[in-house]
Design an enzyme around this catalytic site. Structure first.
Site, PDB file in Angstrom:
ATOM      1  N   GLY A 170       0.797  -1.217   0.000  1.00 30.27           N
ATOM      2  CA  GLY A 170       0.000   0.000   0.000  1.00 30.27           C
ATOM      3  C   GLY A 170       0.825   1.260   0.000  1.00 30.27           C
ATOM      4  O   GLY A 170       1.946   1.292  -0.487  1.00 30.27           O
TER       5      GLY A 170
ATOM      6  N   LEU B 252      -3.923  -5.668  -5.288  1.00 31.40           N
ATOM      7  CA  LEU B 252      -2.864  -4.668  -5.123  1.00 31.40           C
ATOM      8  C   LEU B 252      -1.601  -5.257  -4.463  1.00 31.40           C
ATOM      9  O   LEU B 252      -1.674  -5.831  -3.372  1.00 31.40           O
ATOM     10  CB  LEU B 252      -3.396  -3.507  -4.259  1.00 31.40           C
ATOM     11  CG  LEU B 252      -2.462  -2.294  -4.154  1.00 31.40           C
ATOM     12  CD1 LEU B 252      -2.275  -1.623  -5.495  1.00 31.40           C
ATOM     13  CD2 LEU B 252      -2.994  -1.310  -3.127  1.00 31.40           C
ATOM     14  N   ASP B 253      -0.460  -5.060  -5.110  1.00 26.96           N
ATOM     15  CA  ASP B 253       0.839  -5.462  -4.564  1.00 26.96           C
ATOM     16  C   ASP B 253       0.932  -6.957  -4.291  1.00 26.96           C
ATOM     17  O   ASP B 253       1.705  -7.401  -3.426  1.00 26.96           O
ATOM     18  CB  ASP B 253       1.160  -4.671  -3.285  1.00 26.96           C
ATOM     19  CG  ASP B 253       1.214  -3.179  -3.527  1.00 26.96           C
ATOM     20  OD1 ASP B 253       1.452  -2.778  -4.678  1.00 26.96           O
ATOM     21  OD2 ASP B 253       1.006  -2.409  -2.571  1.00 26.96           O
ATOM     22  N   GLU B 254       0.116  -7.730  -5.007  1.00 27.51           N
ATOM     23  CA  GLU B 254       0.117  -9.184  -4.782  1.00 27.51           C
ATOM     24  C   GLU B 254       0.537  -9.945  -6.028  1.00 27.51           C
ATOM     25  O   GLU B 254       0.559 -11.173  -6.025  1.00 27.51           O
ATOM     26  CB  GLU B 254      -1.288  -9.651  -4.346  1.00 27.51           C
ATOM     27  CG  GLU B 254      -1.668  -9.311  -2.930  1.00 27.51           C
ATOM     28  CD  GLU B 254      -0.934 -10.168  -1.910  1.00 27.51           C
ATOM     29  OE1 GLU B 254      -0.235 -11.103  -2.300  1.00 27.51           O
ATOM     30  OE2 GLU B 254      -1.061  -9.864  -0.717  1.00 27.51           O
TER      31      GLU B 254
END
Lengths: 284, 284, 284, 284
Positions: free
Chosen positions: A200, A226-228
């Site tokens: 995040g 997100l960010d995965e």
């Protein structure tokens, strides 16, 4: 073409390498580079190989056609590229130029095997830099209400330029699910933390608050989570209690640029294969 | 004593260093080493200094008494040690010996400035190794029902040996809140991941599943919030898609031992100061 | 000025820190940062401290005058700077722009505390880049016969701009002994190897031939002995048997830029003190 | 055997991989792992592959016989191993035990794929440790006059135990040319510096004197030219001006053990191929 790059994945089974090697040997190709990997848990097999024609240039279409039967027999997900071809890249950027500059510099010197066909940004600040590098710059401001139009504009620029992939070089906007899916496996992001830590916003400030002794950066494929997305490359740098959040940002800049540069290079060289939520990276 | 180590923290205010330096200069001490740090957000000031008596040995109690007024004036949290004194350490271990062995080896060679006064374990497997190193070994098996008695036994061994701190060298048991509080600031744990990533159990398997490109280890003070204590030291090692979870475990072992060794050394040398949820580490 | 940076070295002796701390406490200064080091072999003492005036701005000349007696008493080599002042820097470059670009970018963003007052080069290729960054560029071609004139021109540009130090950002020319001495302690070079390995020309090719598994870069002060000056900073990157010399050059570029950036930053912040053939670096 | 490891090198030419893959596919082998490398300067080709029999166990001798014609056709230098077989290792050590201990620990836990059949030393100090690990220890004191007899004794122990390779785990004696040649490609040394820097004696003291900012360790094959043998693996650790030579020794110990462990593991897994004065290391 004189050199082709083949990459594929399929269920592991005996005889794959022999079948592939035979086919290309019979067509007068010599193996310049080859990497294999078998995922021992899923029994999926991954391979990348660079083949050089010893009998002069070949039509890439003909090579593809000749490979088709083998690909079908083994149920391969595969692609085959002319090794001379430089992938066409669109870069999205916000107000921070260090990652962009690193990519432009490698592109201009010819050491990064990509063609940067466009830079898009929600701010105008990087325009003069792109002009100096003679790369088309598209200023696409965005608000909550115009997000879908703006993303459509990005996608148009991508298509109009026959782009092969998109690089988010500190773009700072979260892509919509639709855009993520449209560019699945074709969009690389740099996240300014050592994922999965500090997902995040404001990861350097999170890192400062947690008091970690190393900070990092992560290049990964963009997915709607997100960010995965699958991680391509990571690196870290040592910090201390004495570093302010601002200093972490400064220290992190260099890692971000280096990590993104590697991910872009390896993707452009077809060294990165997707293995569900992970990657197989045949770096040298 | 010929050398004393002073460490303290207090609110930042003018004249602290001058007051401290004067006091010790007047008593014939020379500064051998000195480190300061001001947290610019909390305005808390941290200092560690090593002082050498130029006029022969001094009584540590007398030095403490002479320092008391300054400590009071500036509202310091402080401690003062004889630099010759080696902290007395209890090590808790489970079935994996690599971190224990590294500490025992440093202790035996005299290069790690600690006295290992006892090893406690819920398994018997490390007993012969401890015997070879001539360190008392206490086998304290534990079940859900006997946890409080077993922890009481650990605490007894700690007190009976006048121990200064406890090292969890891959102990694999979660300490109760009571024990965490009893040993607050006096218990160091090694966690086999690069925190805050992969908290909890089986971090190497978590790392494998996430497909990270670097794995790490983190030494931190134990608090009642699992894997959330102040971080003392961290390090990472590169891995690839080709490494199995078992190989990650193997690669990680060396990092764990090295990171824990550093944290123990720095704590024993009074180089680590607590700054709420973080640490100030005056490493060299 | 509100903040001054003091750095000095002298023979170790009791009372130095107290004397310095007293002097500044009496003048209403608060210690923001302070680092000490005693070389246990030579008994030389080194100190750097950042002092903040709690009573409004002070004249730097007055502060210097008030410090003079202490400096004399202890036989110090010392200097005292206004912490707001950004050192004026001349950069020498040849045909490779990555180190230059990194420095220009930091300068432009204001995160690297230097003023780049001129770029000199024996080639014209970096001129457009400097123009984009609005930094004066001086094209000073050099041949064997014109070396002394060319170096005189560099020195003139240095003096005319009241420059504080020179950075050789892959300049690729060996400075004459005279120039080395004229700029002693004021010229920083980046060498593209992990010194003392691979001195001299083509270090990446030397590294390739030797088959090393890590390559590095070294920032050091220039002395008349080639590649033998005091080392300020070093870093390395992993390579493999599969990397060609050209790939080593490419991998090395990023390390060179990062290492030189750190050395320039630390020198500009007065964190680097000379200790005969070595340096004391009070990095954070 | 169910799994064989094949490694070979030969001049590069078309069809090698196809020929090898075919041969093993026809015999019911599946490729588990495979790595190739072509030296673009010498046009030498290197390959290592792990093959699993899908039709139950095979006689290693039969597999070798079936491979012989291909090996001859392409002029290969080759070897073929049962992947279950653990190489038999003799370790030479002096008075420092950290590298020895690391190897013994991996051997005992079964994670390092070697059989340690003997430890030889010119000192007696490591005897109790070896006894604890139940490994035969041979005390072979050496003087200038008895060097050739002592080396003969080492060679006898090597032969009597059918050893596959010798590991110099900080042995501190220079082997004679004769012994170097007798064990060519079969003796691995750990040198406590980042070669080619600081060859010869007391490298940590050399590193201290030169003021380097990173120290390292290098594992290499032993040749008659001191510290010049093909490098297998290297690693470094950060140090500062504040570290004494004794601290460098201490910091270096951990790197030495880790680097030697990796080199021994890779050699034992037949991942290291000689390429004249360099190595090809197919690490994962």
């Amino acid at each position: 073409t004189h050199e082709v790059v083949l990459k594929f994945s399929c269920s592991d089974q005996p005889g794959i390498v022999a079948a592939v090697a035979n086919l290309f040997a019979l067509q007068g190709f010599n193996i310049r580079e080859s990497s294999q990997f078998e995922d021992v848990h899923t029994h999926k097999f991954f391979m990348r190989t660079v083949l050089e024609s010893c009998e002069g240039p070949k039509s890439i279409e003909q090579v593809k056609t000749s490979f088709e039967p083998i690909a079908q027999r083994y149920g391969m997900e595969w692609s085959l590229y002319d090794n001379q071809y430089k992938p066409r890249v669109v870069i999205a950027v916000s107000q921070w130029g260090h990652c962009l500059e690193n990519l432009l510099d490698g592109y201009k010197r010819g050491t990064l095997p990509i063609d940067i066909v466009a830079v898009v940004s929600n701010h105008a600040v990087m325009q003069p830099l792109c002009e100096w590098y003679q790369v088309p710059f598209h200023h696409l401001p965005v608000t909550k209400d115009t997000k879908s139009e703006q993303e459509a504009a990005i996608l148009n620029i991508f298509s109009d330029n026959n782009a092969d992939f998109l690089v988010l070089a500190r773009y700072m906007q979260i892509l919509s699910n639709d855009l993520c899916e449209a560019l699945s496996g074709k969009a690389i992001n740099i996240h300014h933390s050592f994922l999965p830590g500090f997902k995040g916003a404001k990861p350097y400030h999170q890192a400062y608050d947690r008091g970690v002794k190393l900070i990092g950066a992560t290049a990964h494929y963009v997915t709607s989570e997100l960010d995965e997305g699958p991680i391509i490359e990571q690196a870290v740098e040592r910090v201390s209690h004495a570093n302010t959040p601002e200093e972490l940002v400064e220290i992190g800049r260099d890692i971000e640029a280096v990590v993104l540069n590697r991910a872009v290079r390896w993707h452009a060289q077809h060294r990165v294969l997707l293995n569900e939520t992970k990657t197989v990276v045949f770096s040298r």
